[in-house]
Every structure is written in structure tokens, then in C-alpha cells.
Design a protein around this motif. Structure first.
Motif, PDB file in Angstrom:
ATOM      1  N   PHE A   1       0.854  -1.190   0.000  1.00  0.00           N
ATOM      2  CA  PHE A   1       0.000   0.000   0.000  1.00  0.00           C
ATOM      3  C   PHE A   1       0.890   1.240   0.000  1.00  0.00           C
ATOM      4  CE2 PHE A   1      -2.302  -3.491   1.883  1.00  0.00           C
ATOM      5  CZ  PHE A   1      -3.573  -3.384   1.339  1.00  0.00           C
ATOM      6  N   VAL A   2       0.774   2.047  -1.041  1.00  0.00           N
ATOM      7  CA  VAL A   2       1.648   3.213  -1.195  1.00  0.00           C
ATOM      8  C   VAL A   2       0.795   4.480  -1.333  1.00  0.00           C
ATOM      9  CG1 VAL A   2       3.492   4.247  -2.578  1.00  0.00           C
ATOM     10  CG2 VAL A   2       3.383   1.764  -2.329  1.00  0.00           C
ATOM     11  N   ASN A   3       1.113   5.482  -0.517  1.00  0.00           N
ATOM     12  CA  ASN A   3       0.366   6.759  -0.547  1.00  0.00           C
ATOM     13  C   ASN A   3      -1.132   6.559  -0.339  1.00  0.00           C
ATOM     14  OD1 ASN A   3       2.572   8.555  -1.023  1.00  0.00           O
ATOM     15  ND2 ASN A   3       2.635   7.814  -3.134  1.00  0.00           N
ATOM     16  N   CYS A   4      -1.474   5.662   0.555  1.00  0.00           N
ATOM     17  CA  CYS A   4      -2.883   5.405   0.848  1.00  0.00           C
ATOM     18  C   CYS A   4      -3.299   6.114   2.133  1.00  0.00           C
ATOM     19  CB  CYS A   4      -3.128   3.899   0.978  1.00  0.00           C
ATOM     20  SG  CYS A   4      -2.888   2.987  -0.573  1.00  0.00           S
ATOM     21  N   LYS A   5      -4.591   5.998   2.484  1.00  0.00           N
ATOM     22  CA  LYS A   5      -5.031   6.480   3.792  1.00  0.00           C
ATOM     23  C   LYS A   5      -6.001   5.478   4.389  1.00  0.00           C
ATOM     24  CE  LYS A   5      -8.731   9.663   2.299  1.00  0.00           C
ATOM     25  NZ  LYS A   5      -9.245  11.042   2.414  1.00  0.00           N
ATOM     26  N   VAL A   6      -5.912   5.312   5.723  1.00  0.00           N
ATOM     27  CA  VAL A   6      -6.741   4.360   6.448  1.00  0.00           C
ATOM     28  C   VAL A   6      -7.585   5.126   7.457  1.00  0.00           C
ATOM     29  CG1 VAL A   6      -6.782   2.250   7.830  1.00  0.00           C
ATOM     30  CG2 VAL A   6      -4.892   2.641   6.230  1.00  0.00           C
ATOM     31  N   THR A   7      -8.908   5.013   7.339  1.00  0.00           N
ATOM     32  CA  THR A   7      -9.817   5.719   8.237  1.00  0.00           C
ATOM     33  C   THR A   7     -10.921   4.759   8.681  1.00  0.00           C
ATOM     34  OG1 THR A   7     -11.247   6.448   6.416  1.00  0.00           O
ATOM     35  CG2 THR A   7      -9.431   7.911   7.018  1.00  0.00           C
ATOM     36  N   GLY A   8     -11.827   5.270   9.538  1.00  0.00           N
ATOM     37  CA  GLY A   8     -12.994   4.471   9.894  1.00  0.00           C
ATOM     38  C   GLY A   8     -13.294   4.445  11.367  1.00  0.00           C
ATOM     39  N   SER A   9     -13.965   3.356  11.794  1.00  0.00           N
ATOM     40  CA  SER A   9     -14.394   3.205  13.179  1.00  0.00           C
ATOM     41  C   SER A   9     -13.915   1.865  13.722  1.00  0.00           C
ATOM     42  CB  SER A   9     -15.930   3.263  13.247  1.00  0.00           C
ATOM     43  OG  SER A   9     -16.488   2.248  12.428  1.00  0.00           O
ATOM     44  N   GLY A  10     -14.001   1.717  15.038  1.00  0.00           N
ATOM     45  CA  GLY A  10     -13.574   0.480  15.675  1.00  0.00           C
ATOM     46  C   GLY A  10     -12.074   0.463  15.927  1.00  0.00           C
ATOM     47  N   ALA A  11     -11.556  -0.718  16.264  1.00  0.00           N
ATOM     48  CA  ALA A  11     -10.115  -0.911  16.471  1.00  0.00           C
ATOM     49  C   ALA A  11      -9.631  -1.859  15.378  1.00  0.00           C
ATOM     50  CB  ALA A  11      -9.841  -1.499  17.846  1.00  0.00           C
ATOM     51  N   LEU A  12      -8.695  -1.385  14.581  1.00  0.00           N
ATOM     52  CA  LEU A  12      -8.336  -2.094  13.353  1.00  0.00           C
ATOM     53  C   LEU A  12      -6.900  -2.604  13.381  1.00  0.00           C
ATOM     54  CD1 LEU A  12      -9.658  -2.639  10.483  1.00  0.00           C
ATOM     55  CD2 LEU A  12      -8.343  -0.662   9.705  1.00  0.00           C
ATOM     56  N   TYR A  13      -6.736  -3.905  13.099  1.00  0.00           N
ATOM     57  CA  TYR A  13      -5.405  -4.436  12.814  1.00  0.00           C
ATOM     58  C   TYR A  13      -5.061  -4.116  11.366  1.00  0.00           C
ATOM     59  CZ  TYR A  13      -5.377  -7.361  17.051  1.00  0.00           C
ATOM     60  OH  TYR A  13      -5.379  -7.807  18.345  1.00  0.00           O
ATOM     61  N   LEU A  14      -3.788  -3.798  11.111  1.00  0.00           N
ATOM     62  CA  LEU A  14      -3.342  -3.614   9.731  1.00  0.00           C
ATOM     63  C   LEU A  14      -3.386  -4.931   8.977  1.00  0.00           C
ATOM     64  CD1 LEU A  14      -0.290  -1.267  10.367  1.00  0.00           C
ATOM     65  CD2 LEU A  14      -2.468  -0.634   9.287  1.00  0.00           C
ATOM     66  N   GLY A  15      -3.156  -6.026   9.697  1.00  0.00           N
ATOM     67  CA  GLY A  15      -3.189  -7.323   9.031  1.00  0.00           C
ATOM     68  C   GLY A  15      -3.236  -8.474  10.000  1.00  0.00           C
ATOM     69  N   ARG A  16      -3.793  -9.584   9.517  1.00  0.00           N
ATOM     70  CA  ARG A  16      -3.785 -10.839  10.251  1.00  0.00           C
ATOM     71  C   ARG A  16      -3.090 -11.879   9.378  1.00  0.00           C
ATOM     72  NH1 ARG A  16      -9.094 -12.866  12.852  1.00  0.00           N
ATOM     73  NH2 ARG A  16      -9.870 -13.102  10.698  1.00  0.00           N
ATOM     74  N   ALA A  17      -2.311 -12.741  10.031  1.00  0.00           N
ATOM     75  CA  ALA A  17      -1.458 -13.686   9.307  1.00  0.00           C
ATOM     76  C   ALA A  17      -2.238 -14.918   8.859  1.00  0.00           C
ATOM     77  CB  ALA A  17      -0.267 -14.089  10.177  1.00  0.00           C
ATOM     78  N   TRP A  18      -3.047 -14.743   7.816  1.00  0.00           N
ATOM     79  CA  TRP A  18      -3.801 -15.876   7.260  1.00  0.00           C
ATOM     80  C   TRP A  18      -2.832 -16.915   6.722  1.00  0.00           C
ATOM     81  CZ3 TRP A  18      -7.406 -15.706   2.344  1.00  0.00           C
ATOM     82  CH2 TRP A  18      -8.199 -16.852   2.328  1.00  0.00           C
ATOM     83  N   GLY A  19      -1.794 -16.478   6.024  1.00  0.00           N
ATOM     84  CA  GLY A  19      -0.764 -17.387   5.516  1.00  0.00           C
ATOM     85  C   GLY A  19       0.442 -17.379   6.436  1.00  0.00           C
ATOM     86  N   THR A  20       1.150 -18.507   6.488  1.00  0.00           N
ATOM     87  CA  THR A  20       2.327 -18.629   7.360  1.00  0.00           C
ATOM     88  C   THR A  20       3.388 -17.577   7.018  1.00  0.00           C
ATOM     89  OG1 THR A  20       1.909 -21.000   7.429  1.00  0.00           O
ATOM     90  CG2 THR A  20       4.055 -20.263   8.215  1.00  0.00           C
ATOM     91  N   PHE A  21       3.516 -17.241   5.735  1.00  0.00           N
ATOM     92  CA  PHE A  21       4.511 -16.264   5.280  1.00  0.00           C
ATOM     93  C   PHE A  21       3.835 -14.978   4.783  1.00  0.00           C
ATOM     94  CE2 PHE A  21       6.928 -20.095   5.459  1.00  0.00           C
ATOM     95  CZ  PHE A  21       8.241 -19.724   5.669  1.00  0.00           C
ATOM     96  N   SER A  22       2.700 -14.675   5.363  1.00  0.00           N
ATOM     97  CA  SER A  22       1.919 -13.483   5.011  1.00  0.00           C
ATOM     98  C   SER A  22       2.830 -12.263   4.854  1.00  0.00           C
ATOM     99  CB  SER A  22       0.891 -13.243   6.118  1.00  0.00           C
ATOM    100  OG  SER A  22       0.069 -12.147   5.832  1.00  0.00           O
ATOM    101  N   ARG A  23       2.602 -11.470   3.791  1.00  0.00           N
ATOM    102  CA  ARG A  23       3.483 -10.326   3.520  1.00  0.00           C
ATOM    103  C   ARG A  23       2.659  -9.082   3.164  1.00  0.00           C
ATOM    104  NH1 ARG A  23       8.454 -10.651  -0.745  1.00  0.00           N
ATOM    105  NH2 ARG A  23       6.828 -11.427  -2.139  1.00  0.00           N
ATOM    106  N   VAL A  24       2.803  -8.032   3.965  1.00  0.00           N
ATOM    107  CA  VAL A  24       2.086  -6.779   3.749  1.00  0.00           C
ATOM    108  C   VAL A  24       2.999  -5.609   4.119  1.00  0.00           C
ATOM    109  CG1 VAL A  24       0.047  -5.392   4.310  1.00  0.00           C
ATOM    110  CG2 VAL A  24      -0.109  -7.890   4.341  1.00  0.00           C
ATOM    111  N   VAL A  25       3.022  -4.596   3.238  1.00  0.00           N
ATOM    112  CA  VAL A  25       3.827  -3.390   3.489  1.00  0.00           C
ATOM    113  C   VAL A  25       2.937  -2.157   3.313  1.00  0.00           C
ATOM    114  CG1 VAL A  25       5.746  -1.979   2.642  1.00  0.00           C
ATOM    115  CG2 VAL A  25       5.992  -4.465   2.767  1.00  0.00           C
TER     116      VAL A  25
END
Length: 369
Positions: free
Chosen positions: A271-295
């Protein structure tokens, strides 16, 4: 030999690091050295993966000059067809040139699937706020075969063919947001299961599991993506640029669930030059895959981001194998101080492979789009 050597180094160092939370202080010291070797090897691996000659993908050769144009309009006097499905049915079974389907303003209540052999299809709306394709299936809904649809088949719009392009359209799953802990309520707005797809100025609206970024190289630019739990999920290799990611939840939610299962797999979300907004408490990611990769790079994060940032899917072993990182993010939710110890803040050099079109080999198939 270079590839095999790096893999061997990483596997050896990973193996020796797994048991690091037992035994004595000297073991911890020894283990931290191993972990350092692991990180150095992984850094070399990243550099290798960023080079063009690693790719399992063949060179992508897009076709952007249209050979056919089809117009969809609610009024039959103003278009060739009145539904999107009719327009897709008019495309030759095995399509090998660019077909542009222009969709006039309106809400099209349709469940649509682009078959695997129908490459080079473009959908162009009159603006994401004006052209909407919507349906309301959930994973637990009983399908034609008498069994639940499942997450995969719950999609309002599904793409199985390469070189798909969508511009200025909303893809929506109107299923109601599920109560906390409810099962079978995944409701996909769009599933992309093919290589080399681009979405420009589109909106993806849903609750749980909104955007199924299933597999292939994908590009999302100037898009709006809304959901609650795992609302961008799958095993795609995808670049999200200038996108607005909006959470709608009253309790805990998760933005991504990336499913990379092997260190040799060339997948991940950037995710490049994005914005994250909203409600609640948010994780950026959950490790669905063993080698899950998110930047996340150069991304504004509102205060809804939980300080820890990331969740291991209830498996501590994944903390040693996932790749979760930030680079020069901003906003009250971007503070790196409270993050889990197994997430990282990238250097400029480490971030480089993730922050340009080369991450998805975009110079091959996005030029001129």
C-alpha cells in the motif's frame, strides 16, 4: 547457485530460531545472533526477489487498443444492451483483443463472472458514485447444488480471465454487516482470480471479506475499499496506490489477511500513498498465511489502528515467518512504538522493491493504461 544458497541460509536460520523462547540466557544470546543472520539473509532474499529474473510469470503483453466497444444503458434506445451480463455474453467465447464495455449511470443488480478464456475485457463506468454493480450473497447462502456457496462463490463480481480492467465503477455486496463472531457471513464484493488486472477509480463496498485479492498480479489506483474484517484478503501480488481504506466496525476489525504460504511464493500486498480511516479498532493485518506479507508506505493512518498493529492468527510460529512492515507512514495510527516486535520499520533500501510498479512488473502490462 545464488537462489538456492539464499534459500538454504534462510531455512537454516529460520529453523534454528523457532525454539528461541526456551532454555538459558546464553541460548537467547545465541538465538539473537541467529535471528540477525536470518534478517540479513532475508534482506538478501528481498533484493533477489526484487530483480526481474526471478519471476515465475511470463512476460506480460497487454492489448489496450480496442477492437470492439459495447454500450450498456438502462434505456435500450441508448445502448446495445440493458444489463452487464448481456454485454459479457456478446463477447466471443475465446477473446484475444481488447473489448471495452461502457456502462452508463445506474445500479445494476447482477451477479457476474468473467470466464477464464475471456481475456482483455474492460469495464468503464460513468463514475464510481454513479455506476454500481451490486448483489447480496454470503458464504452461508445455499447455492444451486444445495450446499453453501462459500466465500469464493459469494462474490458479486468475479474475474477469472487475465488483462481485466475496470474504471470508475462501484462493486458492492449489500449483505448486512454480521454480528461479532457470526460464522458464514463472508460477503465478497469482488473476487479477482487472474493475472494482470487493473482497477482505476473504483469502489469496493462490503463488510466481511470485501475484496478477494485471490491470485495474480493486480494494480489498484485511486480506489476506495470499505469493510470490517479481513476486507482485503487473498494471495495476490498487488500494489495499492493512492487508495482510501475505510473500516466500518464497532469492535475489532482487520484490514488485510494475506495468504502467502511459502517463502518462495511471490505474493504480497503493498500500500503506497494510501489512507486508512474508519471506526472500531483495526489491525493492519492478520497472518492468514504462514509467510503473510504486507507493506504500508507513505500511508496516513487514523487513530483507529490498534497500537500492536498486527495479529498472528493465534499462531506464535508465524511471528518468525511473516513480513509485516511500514515505511514513512503518518497519522495518529502510524506510531511504530507500540507495534509487535515481529513487525518492522523499513529502510529506504528495504522499501524500494515494494513502492514502485516493478513490484508487480507493471512496466510490462500497465504502460499506456
Amino acid at each position: 547457485m545464488r537462489l538456492e544458497l539464499i534459500v538454504l541460509i534462510v531455512l537454516v536460520s529460520l529453523g534454528s530460531s523457532f525454539g528461541r523462547h526456551s532454555h538459558s540466557h546464553s541460548h537467547h544470546h545465541h538465538s539473537s545472533n541467529k535471528l540477525k543472520v536470518n534478517q540479513e539473509a532475508y534482506s538478501k532474499w528481498l533484493q533477489y526477489m526484487a530483480s526481474r529474473n526471478h519471476s515465475i510469470y511470463e512476460e506480460a503483453k497487454n492489448q489496450l487498443n480496442p477492437c470492439k466497444r459495447i454500450k450498456v444503458h438502462k434505456n435500450p434506445k441508448h445502448g446495445d444492451y440493458t444489463t452487464v451480463q448481456q454485454a459479457i455474453n456478446a463477447i466471443p467465447l475465446i477473446n484475444n483483443c481488447r473489448v471495452i464495455i461502457s456502462i452508463s449511470a445506474g445500479t445494476y443488480k447482477e451477479k457476474i463472472e468473467i470466464p477464464a478464456y475471456m481475456a482483455y475485457v474492460s469495464l468503464e463506468g460513468e463514475g464510481a458514485n454513479r455506476t454500481v454493480i451490486q448483489w447480496n450473497d454470503t458464504a452461508d447462502k445455499i447455492g444451486p447444488n444445495g450446499k453453501p456457496l462459500g466465500t469464493y462463490a459469494s462474490a458479486t463480481f468475479a474475474v477469472n480471465a487475465p488483462y481485466f480492467i475496470a474504471k470508475n465503477i462501484t462493486f458492492k455486496n449489500k449483505a448486512k454487516p454480521p454480528p461479532s463472531g457470526a460464522l458464514g457471513k463472508q460477503a465478497v464484493a469482488l473476487r479477482i482470480s487472474a493475472d494482470t488486472a487493473a482497477f482505476i477509480g473504483c469502489k469496493f463496498i462490503g463488510a466481511q471479506d470485501t475484496l478477494y485479492d485471490h491470485r495474480g498480479r493486480h494494480y489498484f489506483k485511486n480506489c476506495y475499499i470499505q469493510g470490517s474484517v479481513d476486507f482485503i484478503f487473498g494471495d495476490g501480488l498487488s500494489l495499492y496506490e493512492n487508495c482510501h481504506l475505510h473500516a466500518k466496525t464497532k469492535n475489532y476489525g482487520a484490514l488485510t489477511a494475506q495468504k502467502r504460504e511459502s517463502m518462495l511464493e511471490e505474493t504480497g500486498f503493498s500500500f503506497v500513498n494510501c489512507k486508512v480511516t474508519g471506526s472500531g479498532a483495526l489491525y493492519l493485518g492478520r497472518a492468514w498465511g504462514t509467510f503473510s506479507r504486507v507493506v504500508f508506505a507513505y500511508t496516513f493512518m487514523d487513530k483507529i489502528i490498534t497500537p500492536r498493529g498486527w495479529y498472528n492468527w493465534g499462531d506464535k510460529n508465524r511471528e518468525m515467518t511473516v513480513f509485516y512492515a511500514q515505511f514513512k507512514c503518518s497519522g495518529p495510527g502510524a506510531n511504530y512504538g507500540g507495534r509487535v516486535s515481529w513487525a518492522r520499520e523499513l529502510t529506504q533500501q528495504e522499501a524500494l522493491p515494494f513502492i514502485s510498479l516493478s513490484f508487480i512488473d507493471g512496466h510490462e502490462w500497465l504502460t499506456g493504461l
